[in-house]
Design a protein around this motif. Structure first.
Motif, PDB file in Angstrom:
ATOM      1  N   VAL A  77       0.861  -1.181   0.000  1.00 33.65           N
ATOM      2  CA  VAL A  77       0.000   0.000   0.000  1.00 33.65           C
ATOM      3  C   VAL A  77       0.896   1.228   0.000  1.00 33.65           C
ATOM      4  O   VAL A  77       1.916   1.257   0.685  1.00 33.65           O
ATOM      5  CB  VAL A  77      -0.920   0.027   1.240  1.00 33.65           C
ATOM      6  CG1 VAL A  77      -1.730   1.308   1.296  1.00 33.65           C
ATOM      7  CG2 VAL A  77      -1.869  -1.166   1.253  1.00 33.65           C
ATOM      8  N   ALA A  78       0.531   2.239  -0.771  1.00 32.54           N
ATOM      9  CA  ALA A  78       1.240   3.522  -0.776  1.00 32.54           C
ATOM     10  C   ALA A  78       0.249   4.618  -0.439  1.00 32.54           C
ATOM     11  O   ALA A  78      -0.839   4.686  -1.018  1.00 32.54           O
ATOM     12  CB  ALA A  78       1.885   3.779  -2.130  1.00 32.54           C
ATOM     13  N   GLN A 112       6.211  -2.222   1.559  1.00 35.48           N
ATOM     14  CA  GLN A 112       6.598  -3.129   0.488  1.00 35.48           C
ATOM     15  C   GLN A 112       7.008  -4.472   1.091  1.00 35.48           C
ATOM     16  O   GLN A 112       7.640  -4.516   2.153  1.00 35.48           O
ATOM     17  CB  GLN A 112       7.790  -2.482  -0.218  1.00 35.48           C
ATOM     18  CG  GLN A 112       8.321  -3.179  -1.412  1.00 35.48           C
ATOM     19  CD  GLN A 112       9.417  -2.318  -2.027  1.00 35.48           C
ATOM     20  OE1 GLN A 112      10.499  -2.201  -1.476  1.00 35.48           O
ATOM     21  NE2 GLN A 112       9.124  -1.700  -3.148  1.00 35.48           N
ATOM     22  N   HIS A 113       6.642  -5.551   0.419  1.00 30.51           N
ATOM     23  CA  HIS A 113       7.070  -6.887   0.820  1.00 30.51           C
ATOM     24  C   HIS A 113       8.336  -7.236   0.049  1.00 30.51           C
ATOM     25  O   HIS A 113       8.456  -6.932  -1.140  1.00 30.51           O
ATOM     26  CB  HIS A 113       5.982  -7.922   0.518  1.00 30.51           C
ATOM     27  CG  HIS A 113       6.318  -9.272   1.033  1.00 30.51           C
ATOM     28  ND1 HIS A 113       6.897 -10.236   0.250  1.00 30.51           N
ATOM     29  CD2 HIS A 113       6.178  -9.805   2.268  1.00 30.51           C
ATOM     30  CE1 HIS A 113       7.099 -11.309   0.988  1.00 30.51           C
ATOM     31  NE2 HIS A 113       6.665 -11.076   2.212  1.00 30.51           N
ATOM     32  N   HIS A 136      14.443   8.516   0.516  1.00 27.27           N
ATOM     33  CA  HIS A 136      13.461   7.989   1.464  1.00 27.27           C
ATOM     34  C   HIS A 136      14.143   7.480   2.725  1.00 27.27           C
ATOM     35  O   HIS A 136      15.192   6.854   2.646  1.00 27.27           O
ATOM     36  CB  HIS A 136      12.707   6.801   0.849  1.00 27.27           C
ATOM     37  CG  HIS A 136      12.220   7.053  -0.530  1.00 27.27           C
ATOM     38  ND1 HIS A 136      13.017   6.881  -1.629  1.00 27.27           N
ATOM     39  CD2 HIS A 136      11.033   7.483  -0.978  1.00 27.27           C
ATOM     40  CE1 HIS A 136      12.324   7.181  -2.707  1.00 27.27           C
ATOM     41  NE2 HIS A 136      11.122   7.559  -2.341  1.00 27.27           N
ATOM     42  N   GLU A 137      13.535   7.726   3.884  1.00 26.26           N
ATOM     43  CA  GLU A 137      13.923   7.019   5.088  1.00 26.26           C
ATOM     44  C   GLU A 137      13.295   5.630   4.965  1.00 26.26           C
ATOM     45  O   GLU A 137      12.175   5.492   4.460  1.00 26.26           O
ATOM     46  CB  GLU A 137      13.406   7.734   6.335  1.00 26.26           C
ATOM     47  CG  GLU A 137      13.839   7.065   7.610  1.00 26.26           C
ATOM     48  CD  GLU A 137      13.406   7.830   8.848  1.00 26.26           C
ATOM     49  OE1 GLU A 137      14.090   7.687   9.877  1.00 26.26           O
ATOM     50  OE2 GLU A 137      12.380   8.545   8.797  1.00 26.26           O
ATOM     51  N   GLN A 138      14.017   4.602   5.395  1.00 26.44           N
ATOM     52  CA  GLN A 138      13.537   3.225   5.238  1.00 26.44           C
ATOM     53  C   GLN A 138      13.648   2.502   6.564  1.00 26.44           C
ATOM     54  O   GLN A 138      14.706   2.508   7.192  1.00 26.44           O
ATOM     55  CB  GLN A 138      14.383   2.516   4.175  1.00 26.44           C
ATOM     56  CG  GLN A 138      14.053   1.074   3.946  1.00 26.44           C
ATOM     57  CD  GLN A 138      14.930   0.449   2.853  1.00 26.44           C
ATOM     58  OE1 GLN A 138      15.637   1.143   2.136  1.00 26.44           O
ATOM     59  NE2 GLN A 138      14.877  -0.858   2.742  1.00 26.44           N
ATOM     60  N   PRO A 154       6.640   8.074   0.331  1.00 27.85           N
ATOM     61  CA  PRO A 154       6.356   6.816  -0.344  1.00 27.85           C
ATOM     62  C   PRO A 154       7.304   6.565  -1.519  1.00 27.85           C
ATOM     63  O   PRO A 154       7.715   7.499  -2.197  1.00 27.85           O
ATOM     64  CB  PRO A 154       4.922   6.961  -0.838  1.00 27.85           C
ATOM     65  CG  PRO A 154       4.474   8.319  -0.509  1.00 27.85           C
ATOM     66  CD  PRO A 154       5.523   9.000   0.296  1.00 27.85           C
ATOM     67  N   ARG A 155       7.629   5.303  -1.724  1.00 25.59           N
ATOM     68  CA  ARG A 155       8.465   4.897  -2.859  1.00 25.59           C
ATOM     69  C   ARG A 155       7.705   3.835  -3.641  1.00 25.59           C
ATOM     70  O   ARG A 155       7.753   2.656  -3.306  1.00 25.59           O
ATOM     71  CB  ARG A 155       9.807   4.343  -2.384  1.00 25.59           C
ATOM     72  CG  ARG A 155      10.723   4.013  -3.562  1.00 25.59           C
ATOM     73  CD  ARG A 155      12.049   3.491  -3.101  1.00 25.59           C
ATOM     74  NE  ARG A 155      11.953   2.062  -2.841  1.00 25.59           N
ATOM     75  CZ  ARG A 155      13.001   1.278  -2.722  1.00 25.59           C
ATOM     76  NH1 ARG A 155      14.222   1.757  -2.773  1.00 25.59           N
ATOM     77  NH2 ARG A 155      12.842  -0.009  -2.493  1.00 25.59           N
ATOM     78  N   PRO A 156       7.023   4.225  -4.691  1.00 22.95           N
ATOM     79  CA  PRO A 156       6.260   3.238  -5.467  1.00 22.95           C
ATOM     80  C   PRO A 156       7.153   2.182  -6.114  1.00 22.95           C
ATOM     81  O   PRO A 156       6.818   1.038  -6.143  1.00 22.95           O
ATOM     82  CB  PRO A 156       5.535   4.048  -6.525  1.00 22.95           C
ATOM     83  CG  PRO A 156       5.766   5.477  -6.198  1.00 22.95           C
ATOM     84  CD  PRO A 156       6.845   5.570  -5.184  1.00 22.95           C
TER      85      PRO A 156
END
Length: 111
Positions: free
Chosen positions: A24-25, A32-33, A49-51, A104-106
């Motif tokens: 989901v974004a 993300q899986h 992006h922070e991850q 978000p990172r699509p």
């Protein structure tokens, strides 16, 4: 409300043996899986992006500028924005993990 059902995941092989599935974004973050087969590697890269993530099966080794860090089953991690990193599955088990990105990172830049 947006939802994703587990049996509808669409995995994309982004590197040999590395599979990502966007769950989901939203406006401020995405989830993300990740599935990494034994021997699979994500090349070093960075992004704005922070991850943060959680390993729920297997053991992953992050390849950082400062050295290597291994995170095992049940462990979590945080990568700062613009932190150069890669990852390798050096074990015999498939790695299953969840990554959250903000903003978000699509799709990853290297996809």
């Amino acid at each position: 409300m947006d939802t994703t059902e587990g049996d509808t995941l669409e995995e994309t092989e982004v590197e040999p043996g590395v599979y990502l599935a966007q769950l989901v974004a939203g406006d401020e973050m995405s989830i993300q899986h990740v599935r990494m087969e034994p021997g699979a590697c994500v090349p070093k890269h960075s992004h704005h992006h922070e991850q943060v993530g959680f390993i729920y099966e297997g053991e992953i080794t992050f390849l950082l500028e400062s050295g290597e860090v291994t995170v095992g089953d049940g462990g979590s991690y945080r990568l700062e924005s613009h932190e150069t990193h890669g990852a390798k599955n050096r074990g015999d088990e498939t790695i299953l993990a969840i990554d959250v990105f903000s903003p978000p990172r699509p799709n990853p830049d290297w996809l």
